[in-house]
Design an enzyme around this catalytic site. Structure first.
Site, short mmCIF file in Angstrom:
data_model
loop_
_atom_site.label_atom_id
_atom_site.label_comp_id
_atom_site.label_asym_id
_atom_site.label_seq_id
_atom_site.Cartn_x
_atom_site.Cartn_y
_atom_site.Cartn_z
N TYR A 263 22.50 -13.48 -26.76
CA TYR A 263 23.01 -12.21 -26.25
C TYR A 263 23.92 -12.52 -25.06
CZ TYR A 263 23.17 -7.18 -25.84
OH TYR A 263 23.61 -5.89 -25.83
N LYS B 62 20.92 -7.60 -30.31
CA LYS B 62 19.92 -6.73 -29.69
C LYS B 62 18.62 -6.75 -30.49
CE LYS B 62 20.25 -4.05 -25.99
NZ LYS B 62 20.95 -4.40 -24.75
N ALA C 184 31.28 4.16 -11.38
CA ALA C 184 30.68 5.40 -11.86
C ALA C 184 30.94 5.63 -13.34
CB ALA C 184 31.21 6.58 -11.03
N GLY C 185 30.71 4.60 -14.14
CA GLY C 185 30.82 4.73 -15.58
C GLY C 185 29.46 5.05 -16.18
N THR C 186 29.30 4.71 -17.46
CA THR C 186 28.07 5.02 -18.17
C THR C 186 26.85 4.42 -17.47
OG1 THR C 186 29.26 5.09 -20.27
CG2 THR C 186 26.89 4.83 -20.38
N ALA C 187 26.93 3.13 -17.13
CA ALA C 187 25.79 2.47 -16.50
C ALA C 187 25.54 3.00 -15.10
CB ALA C 187 26.02 0.96 -16.48
N ASN D 203 28.03 -8.18 -14.88
CA ASN D 203 28.02 -9.50 -15.48
C ASN D 203 29.16 -9.58 -16.48
OD1 ASN D 203 26.83 -8.84 -18.32
ND2 ASN D 203 25.46 -7.82 -16.90
N ASP E 142 26.56 0.19 -26.41
CA ASP E 142 27.96 -0.12 -26.08
C ASP E 142 28.97 0.89 -26.62
OD1 ASP E 142 27.21 -2.23 -24.53
OD2 ASP E 142 27.59 -3.75 -26.04
#
Length: 564
Positions: A114, A187, A315-318, A426, A259
């Site tokens: 991964y 995953k 300030a995106g999805t994560a 990362n 994703d």
């Protein structure tokens, strides 16, 4: 179609039920079946019975010896990408051996199967393509969605987990089209190795809606749809057809989204989250593992959750998913929702999110500050926000390498005795700051966790173990718990229970202790997380399974990479 298909593992595992109805394929077909193939571990009696006489060298090797040989072969590969390719080839030949190797060396191999190595494998997908794995659905042929799943030959009780991606925002590398199948496959490999999800009961899916990557569209060897990404009504109808087919054919399955782009990912979760058992790891998993970090930081500092001041950079999805989880934790600690939201400041590339910020997305709006709170003549960049807000927690999901500069960290540390600094981006070339620098700039006072594996830091006679905020600490156990409980949906309480279970596994007794447990004991930690999730699912009224002995039911559900 190569696995998954009607491929139970009767006689090929220790525990965990496979799909029903497997027939003996016999001879060369058995050697070509990844979940049935034992290679030269077939006994002489099995070779006689299955028509394998003369097809294998005479020696019979145990699974342990096969795993030793595979480990030697793997270590001889020249680089991490070559190791990834070797493992995929092994996966295609012999799934039991593949998962035995992965389970035995999970700490070393998790970065290979991964993140980060899978990113390079995705980029090379069409060039390294050898054998299909999973279900490929094309938006150009929506009528094929249901037949594609029916072709697997799996019944309504034969599938526990479906992982799907449309590959718009893969890891930190962006849009790589059909290569995103590697994300779904990877995953699921972690689900199996870390939590014992049966590989024959898990289906990886690629939702190919096109790609915005022009290099791929002009690559002669590209194996995906050769057109730009389809959006709007056609996209929504395609996703709806997929969800409907999975829900009707595999009503017990957990549907895991991975994703997706920031707009689609959140919108899809909001649309289906209350209707089916579904989970978005980028939003909910990242948020919950970060919550586990902050829970343990609260235990160290003694400052309650309701008194935290949080700056999220990216300030995106994560990033917003993390903000949501921390906000909800503040609410549980006594704040009302409005006040909890006001204790979180989100900063993106254009600066602090304000109500007048151009291009503000709907999921960012709750965290947008009133314009009069931040005058136009005052810079709204990260250094200014940190200086003004004086945060107790600084979270990085920006993928902007070095964004947490010495000035930013020192500014934070001037006002907070034990600043919590979480540069989570990362791979390494995208991390906001390295832990050694953060600790040096704060004289060892900072509490740090990162999104990459890093060695301990030595500073002024103290060894600081650095926790890795790796979602693999959380989502396998969450998924296993949902499967054992036969949960109708994933509740906020189940996510909270998972975060609390992960946090509880960390030993905070020594100076320099990591905020999170190590990833090397993932099967143990996944079982602990699963138990907490099952109990919360039952308390929340969403468990459909009879739960008489939760611990034993979890152990019975965990597939073991063993030959029968």
């Amino acid at each position: 179609m190569v696995p998954p298909r009607n491929r139970a593992s009767d006689g090929h595992n220790g525990r965990g039920k496979g799909p029903a109805g497997r027939r003996d394929p016999g001879g060369r077909a058995l050697l070509a079946d990844p979940l049935g193939n034992k290679g030269n571990a077939f006994t002489q009696e099995e070779r006689d019975r299955h028509g394998l006489v003369g097809m294998l060298p005479p020696a019979v090797l145990s699974l342990e010896l096969q795993a030793r040989r595979a480990w030697e072969q793997l270590r001889s590969q020249p680089d991490d990408l070559a190791k990834n390719v070797y493992l995929e080839q092994l996966h295609d030949r012999n799934e039991v051996l593949y998962f035995r190797l992965l389970t035995d060396h999970l700490t070393e191999l998790l970065p290979i199967v991964y993140d980060p190595t899978v990113g390079e494998a995705i980029k090379r997908y069409s060039h390294e393509y050898r054998r299909p794995r999973g279900v490929y659905l094309s938006i150009d042929r929506p009528q094929d969605v249901r037949p594609a799943f029916e072709a697997l030959g799996l019944g309504p009780d034969d599938v526990d987990l479906v992982v799907a991606t449309d590959a718009e925002q893969l890891l930190g590398i962006g849009d790589w089209g059909v290569g995103g199948m590697q994300i779904s496959v990877g995953k699921l490999a972690v689900y199996t190795a870390a939590a014992g999800i049966h590989p024959g009961r898990a289906v990886p899916v690629m939702l190919d809606v096109g790609t915005g990557n022009q290099a791929l569209l002009n690559e002669p060897l590209y194996v995906g749809n050769r057109h730009s990404r389809v959006r709007g009504e056609d996209y929504d109808a395609f996703v709806a057809a997929f969800v409907e087919a999975v829900g009707e054919l595999f009503p017990q399955a957990l549907l895991h989204w991975e994703d997706f782009g920031p707009g689609n990912g959140r919108r899809i979760l909001q649309q289906y989250g209350e209707k089916i058992c579904t989970f978005n790891d980028d939003m909910q998993g990242t948020g919950a593992i970060t919550l586990a970090c902050v829970m343990n930081a609260v235990r160290v500092t003694g400052t309650p959750m309701r008194e935290q001041r949080v700056v999220v950079f990216g300030a995106g999805t994560a990033g917003v998913g993390i903000a949501d989880q921390l906000r909800d934790a503040m609410v549980r600690d006594g704040l009302d929702r409005k006040e909890a939201t006001r204790r979180i400041w989100c900063v993106d590339r254009q600066g602090l999110l304000r109500r007048s910020t151009e291009g503000l997305r709907d999921y960012q709006e709750p965290y947008a500050r009133p314009d009069d709170e931040w005058p136009d003549d005052r810079p709204a960049d990260l250094p200014s926000v940190v200086d003004q807000v004086r945060p107790t927690v600084l979270v990085g999901t920006s993928t902007q390498h070095g964004a947490f500069t010495e000035d930013v960290v020192r500014s934070m540390a001037r006002h907070v005795d034990r600043p919590v600094v979480l540069p989570l981006s990362n791979p390494t070339e995208k991390i906001e700051a390295m832990p050694a620098d953060v600790l040096r700039w704060t004289g060892g006072r900072a509490l740090v966790a990162v999104g990459i594996p890093v060695p301990p830091v030595e500073l002024d006679g103290t060894t600081y173990d650095i926790g890795q905020a790796n979602n693999a600490l959380l989502y396998p156990g969450l998924g296993l718990g949902a499967v054992v409980a036969r949960a109708e949906r994933i509740t906020d309480g189940m996510l909270q229970a998972a975060a609390e279970a992960v946090a509880g596994l960390a030993d905070l007794s020594q100076p320099g202790s990591a905020l999170l447990p190590e990833v090397e004991n993932l099967r143990t930690s996944s079982a602990v997380v699963a138990a907490a999730v099952v109990r919360r699912a039952e308390a929340d009224g969403v468990a459909r399974a009879g739960l008489d002995d939760v611990i034993q039911q979890i152990q019975d559900a965990m597939w073991q990479p063993e030959y029968g």
